[in-house]
Structure formats: C-alpha cells, structure tokens
Motif scaffolding. Structure first.
Motif, PDB file in Angstrom:
ATOM      1  N   ASN A   1       0.868  -1.182   0.000  1.00 54.76           N
ATOM      2  CA  ASN A   1       0.000   0.000   0.000  1.00 54.76           C
ATOM      3  C   ASN A   1       0.907   1.236   0.000  1.00 54.76           C
ATOM      4  O   ASN A   1       1.460   1.609   1.041  1.00 54.76           O
ATOM      5  N   PHE A   2       1.043   1.856  -1.152  1.00 50.79           N
ATOM      6  CA  PHE A   2       1.952   2.993  -1.275  1.00 50.79           C
ATOM      7  C   PHE A   2       1.239   4.334  -1.163  1.00 50.79           C
ATOM      8  O   PHE A   2       1.828   5.384  -1.420  1.00 50.79           O
ATOM      9  N   GLU A   3      -0.026   4.285  -0.763  1.00 53.59           N
ATOM     10  CA  GLU A   3      -0.771   5.512  -0.500  1.00 53.59           C
ATOM     11  C   GLU A   3      -0.549   5.993   0.932  1.00 53.59           C
ATOM     12  O   GLU A   3      -0.689   7.174   1.227  1.00 53.59           O
ATOM     13  N   GLU A   4      -0.220   5.077   1.819  1.00 56.55           N
ATOM     14  CA  GLU A   4       0.060   5.433   3.213  1.00 56.55           C
ATOM     15  C   GLU A   4       1.556   5.311   3.458  1.00 56.55           C
ATOM     16  O   GLU A   4       2.152   4.262   3.237  1.00 56.55           O
ATOM     17  N   GLU A   5       2.154   6.388   3.925  1.00 58.06           N
ATOM     18  CA  GLU A   5       3.604   6.495   4.006  1.00 58.06           C
ATOM     19  C   GLU A   5       4.039   7.047   5.355  1.00 58.06           C
ATOM     20  O   GLU A   5       3.440   7.987   5.882  1.00 58.06           O
ATOM     21  N   LEU A   6       5.099   6.472   5.913  1.00 56.22           N
ATOM     22  CA  LEU A   6       5.746   7.012   7.102  1.00 56.22           C
ATOM     23  C   LEU A   6       7.150   7.441   6.730  1.00 56.22           C
ATOM     24  O   LEU A   6       7.853   6.726   6.007  1.00 56.22           O
ATOM     25  N   VAL A   7       7.564   8.595   7.216  1.00 59.71           N
ATOM     26  CA  VAL A   7       8.933   9.063   7.021  1.00 59.71           C
ATOM     27  C   VAL A   7       9.626   9.009   8.373  1.00 59.71           C
ATOM     28  O   VAL A   7       9.235   9.719   9.302  1.00 59.71           O
ATOM     29  N   ILE A   8      10.635   8.160   8.498  1.00 58.81           N
ATOM     30  CA  ILE A   8      11.260   7.898   9.787  1.00 58.81           C
ATOM     31  C   ILE A   8      12.684   8.451   9.808  1.00 58.81           C
ATOM     32  O   ILE A   8      13.505   8.115   8.945  1.00 58.81           O
TER      33      ILE A   8
ATOM     34  N   LYS B   1       3.438  -2.976  11.551  1.00 59.78           N
ATOM     35  CA  LYS B   1       2.016  -2.679  11.345  1.00 59.78           C
ATOM     36  C   LYS B   1       1.474  -1.709  12.383  1.00 59.78           C
ATOM     37  O   LYS B   1       0.551  -0.941  12.096  1.00 59.78           O
ATOM     38  N   LYS B   2       2.047  -1.687  13.588  1.00 62.26           N
ATOM     39  CA  LYS B   2       1.574  -0.793  14.631  1.00 62.26           C
ATOM     40  C   LYS B   2       1.938   0.659  14.357  1.00 62.26           C
ATOM     41  O   LYS B   2       1.335   1.570  14.924  1.00 62.26           O
ATOM     42  N   LEU B   3       2.928   0.881  13.491  1.00 62.05           N
ATOM     43  CA  LEU B   3       3.319   2.243  13.160  1.00 62.05           C
ATOM     44  C   LEU B   3       2.276   2.946  12.303  1.00 62.05           C
ATOM     45  O   LEU B   3       2.260   4.176  12.214  1.00 62.05           O
ATOM     46  N   PHE B   4       1.414   2.173  11.687  1.00 62.96           N
ATOM     47  CA  PHE B   4       0.427   2.749  10.787  1.00 62.96           C
ATOM     48  C   PHE B   4      -0.919   2.979  11.466  1.00 62.96           C
ATOM     49  O   PHE B   4      -1.896   3.300  10.827  1.00 62.96           O
ATOM     50  N   LYS B   5      -0.956   2.832  12.793  1.00 60.06           N
ATOM     51  CA  LYS B   5      -2.159   3.129  13.553  1.00 60.06           C
ATOM     52  C   LYS B   5      -2.100   4.562  14.070  1.00 60.06           C
ATOM     53  O   LYS B   5      -1.030   5.143  14.221  1.00 60.06           O
ATOM     54  N   ALA B   6      -3.246   5.108  14.401  1.00 63.30           N
ATOM     55  CA  ALA B   6      -3.331   6.511  14.786  1.00 63.30           C
ATOM     56  C   ALA B   6      -2.573   6.817  16.074  1.00 63.30           C
ATOM     57  O   ALA B   6      -2.115   7.937  16.271  1.00 63.30           O
ATOM     58  N   ASP B   7      -2.391   5.836  16.948  1.00 58.84           N
ATOM     59  CA  ASP B   7      -1.770   6.101  18.241  1.00 58.84           C
ATOM     60  C   ASP B   7      -0.274   5.821  18.235  1.00 58.84           C
ATOM     61  O   ASP B   7       0.347   5.768  19.284  1.00 58.84           O
ATOM     62  N   ARG B   8       0.338   5.645  17.045  1.00 61.42           N
ATOM     63  CA  ARG B   8       1.766   5.317  17.000  1.00 61.42           C
ATOM     64  C   ARG B   8       2.579   6.475  17.573  1.00 61.42           C
ATOM     65  O   ARG B   8       2.222   7.630  17.440  1.00 61.42           O
ATOM     66  N   LYS B   9       3.719   6.132  18.156  1.00 57.33           N
ATOM     67  CA  LYS B   9       4.603   7.151  18.704  1.00 57.33           C
ATOM     68  C   LYS B   9       5.966   7.005  18.028  1.00 57.33           C
ATOM     69  O   LYS B   9       6.882   6.373  18.525  1.00 57.33           O
ATOM     70  N   ILE B  10       6.076   7.561  16.848  1.00 51.90           N
ATOM     71  CA  ILE B  10       7.311   7.478  16.078  1.00 51.90           C
ATOM     72  C   ILE B  10       7.347   8.686  15.170  1.00 51.90           C
ATOM     73  O   ILE B  10       6.310   9.272  14.842  1.00 51.90           O
ATOM     74  N   SER B  11       8.544   9.085  14.734  1.00 48.23           N
ATOM     75  CA  SER B  11       8.659  10.272  13.888  1.00 48.23           C
ATOM     76  C   SER B  11       8.200   9.925  12.479  1.00 48.23           C
ATOM     77  O   SER B  11       8.953   9.389  11.690  1.00 48.23           O
ATOM     78  N   GLY B  12       6.978  10.219  12.153  1.00 53.36           N
ATOM     79  CA  GLY B  12       6.489   9.895  10.831  1.00 53.36           C
ATOM     80  C   GLY B  12       5.273  10.718  10.485  1.00 53.36           C
ATOM     81  O   GLY B  12       4.678  11.375  11.329  1.00 53.36           O
ATOM     82  N   THR B  13       4.901  10.663   9.229  1.00 60.00           N
ATOM     83  CA  THR B  13       3.727  11.364   8.764  1.00 60.00           C
ATOM     84  C   THR B  13       2.955  10.500   7.813  1.00 60.00           C
ATOM     85  O   THR B  13       3.526   9.702   7.064  1.00 60.00           O
ATOM     86  N   ARG B  14       1.660  10.653   7.825  1.00 60.38           N
ATOM     87  CA  ARG B  14       0.852   9.983   6.811  1.00 60.38           C
ATOM     88  C   ARG B  14       0.799  10.865   5.570  1.00 60.38           C
ATOM     89  O   ARG B  14       0.860  12.080   5.644  1.00 60.38           O
ATOM     90  N   SER B  15       0.703  10.217   4.441  1.00 56.42           N
ATOM     91  CA  SER B  15       0.541  10.982   3.201  1.00 56.42           C
ATOM     92  C   SER B  15      -0.776  10.615   2.563  1.00 56.42           C
ATOM     93  O   SER B  15      -1.391   9.619   2.908  1.00 56.42           O
TER      94      SER B  15
END
Length: 276
Positions: free
Chosen positions: A239-246, A262-276
């Motif tokens: 799924n290349f529509e959802e992206e995290l930048v770490i 998979k837990k990084l893509f949930k709303a409550d994740r605590k990591i340096s990233g952004t959804r696109s």
C-alpha cells in the motif's frame, strides 16, 4: 548430454521468474540524492519489525528490519550505509579460503556497526568466508552513491558496472546470462532507473510496479532509504498511498528498542512519521 544441459538451463530460466520467492532491491544516485528501494516479499501472515541500536563507543548506530531480530533482512546506519539481501533461487556452493576464518550467521549487524562506506564493507567481508551466504546476494550502498553486490564468492562494484544505478532480484548477476531476460521485476526496475531522474516518487513507482500481490507470497513491507539525509520512507502490504517518514537519528535517541511495523500505521503510534 546436450539435451540434459538444455533442460537444466530452461528450468533455471523459469525458476528465476517464479513469483513465489521474490524480493527487489535497487539504488541510484545523481550526486545530490542517493536512494535505495526495497520490497520485502514473503508470507503476508508474518509479523515484521524494526530494531534500533544506538551507537556506542566506536560503533555506529543503526536500524535493521525483518521477521527475526537475529536474522534481519537488512538495515541502514547513521553514516548513510545501507545493506539488504535478496535470496537466490539456487544455491551457489561457497569457495572457502583456508586462510580466512568462517563467519557464521548474518553479517548485516557487524557491517552496519563497523562500516560507513562500501569500501569499508568490502575490506571487512574480504577477511571472512561468508558461509551463510550461498543463497543470498547483498546490495550495499552508501551516501556518496557508491554501491556493490556481494556474494560469498564474488563482489560486483559500481566501477565494474560504470553507471549510477543498479537493481538486484533473485538471480545471480555474476553468473546470469546477459542475453536472457531473467526477471520482470529486475527488468522493470532497471528500465525505470535508466530513464528517469533520481527521486522518491520514481522509487515509489518502481516499488509499486515490482511489488508481489499473491495470496501466499506478497510484499509485506517496503522502504525508500534516503542515505544523505538519514531517513527512510516506510510502507506495508504494497500500500503505497500510506507512508511514514522515519528519521533514524530521532529514533536512535530513544535508545535500543523495537517496534512492529504494522503498529506504526495506527493513529496512536509514537514514532517520527507522517501519513501521506
């Protein structure tokens, strides 16, 4: 005898494109930007992780990824060095050098902890017999844009290829036949890398076009590593529509830790990233 050899070659050519055992790794650099793309393909049911190791004493900080911590598929370090392996469809028997010690196990952690450049990796691996690597071909790349393909028996340098890009899939680039079309994923990546400017959108396009989507074998996670800026773009399940930048530096400041991808893509994740 001729017919037997021909049958073996045909079987090999077929197996190289078999979609049930696949990974795609590729790199390119234009001097200003150095990127590496990676599709990790396996059973969609597997849990996958990131493991972060801060630097200590004279060791580099780095991240690895995969299914098992002791058997990571690859990683990158805080000096801009990248390492990832692509499994070979057929084993290449290792030629041992009796003057060298055997290195048992995966080499990735040692390389990332001790090396900053492709030259340093090559000097390090040449000290050992890589006895675990009879069915793996590794792509290493560094922030300068240098790269190499490493098997226990051979090393192919950027200077050998004389170009600023390279892809690797699941056939040996040392022993493959230049006149054959060994793999659609390889051909797709090579074609796009050769015709376009180096960019994250290009690498995302290549990841998407080479991703596997079978029920029993699919792309379970993907990365685009930006080696000059110490960050990587992360995707899961093709799924290349959802992206995290770490940011690697940001994560290493947290100390040694692991996280399930998979837990990084949930709303409550605590990591340096952004959804696109």
């Amino acid at each position: 005898m001729y017919n037997f050899k021909l049958l073996r070659l045909l079987a090999l050519a077929f197996s190289l494109c078999t979609p049930t055992f696949a990974c795609t790794v590729f790199t390119a650099s234009d001097g200003r930007t150095t990127l590496v793309g990676n599709n990790e393909d396996s059973s969609p049911s597997l849990k996958t992780f990131l493991w972060f190791y801060p630097g200590k004493k004279q060791k580099n900080g780095f991240v690895t990824w995969g299914v098992k911590e002791k058997l990571p598929e690859g990683g990158m370090n805080d000096k801009g060095l990248f390492w990832d392996a692509a499994a070979l469809m057929q084993e290449i028997p290792i030629k041992r050098d009796a003057a060298k010690p055997d290195f048992e196990g995966y080499f990735v952690n040692k390389a990332l902890a001790e090396c900053a450049t492709v030259d340093e990796v090559i000097r390090l691996v040449k000290r050992f017999n890589l006895v675990w690597q009879e069915r793996a071909q590794v792509l290493v790349a560094d922030a300068s844009g240098d790269y190499a393909l490493i098997h226990a028996n051979y090393i192919i340098r950027k200077s050998d290829q004389r170009r600023n890009y390279q892809a690797v899939t699941n056939f040996s680039l040392q022993y493959g036949t230049a006149n054959q079309e060994p793999c659609q994923r390889y051909n797709t990546a090579e074609m796009l890398l050769g015709k376009n400017l180096v960019s994250v959108p290009l690498f995302k396009e290549i990841l998407s076009k080479t991703a596997q989507r079978a029920i029993d074998n699919a792309t379970i996670y993907s990365q685009i590593a930006d080696l000059k800026n110490g960050r990587f773009y992360l995707y899961q399940h093709h799924n290349f529509e959802e992206e995290l930048v770490i940011s690697l530096a940001y994560e290493l400041k947290k100390g040694k830790h692991q996280t399930e991808i998979k837990k990084l893509f949930k709303a409550d994740r605590k990591i340096s990233g952004t959804r696109s």
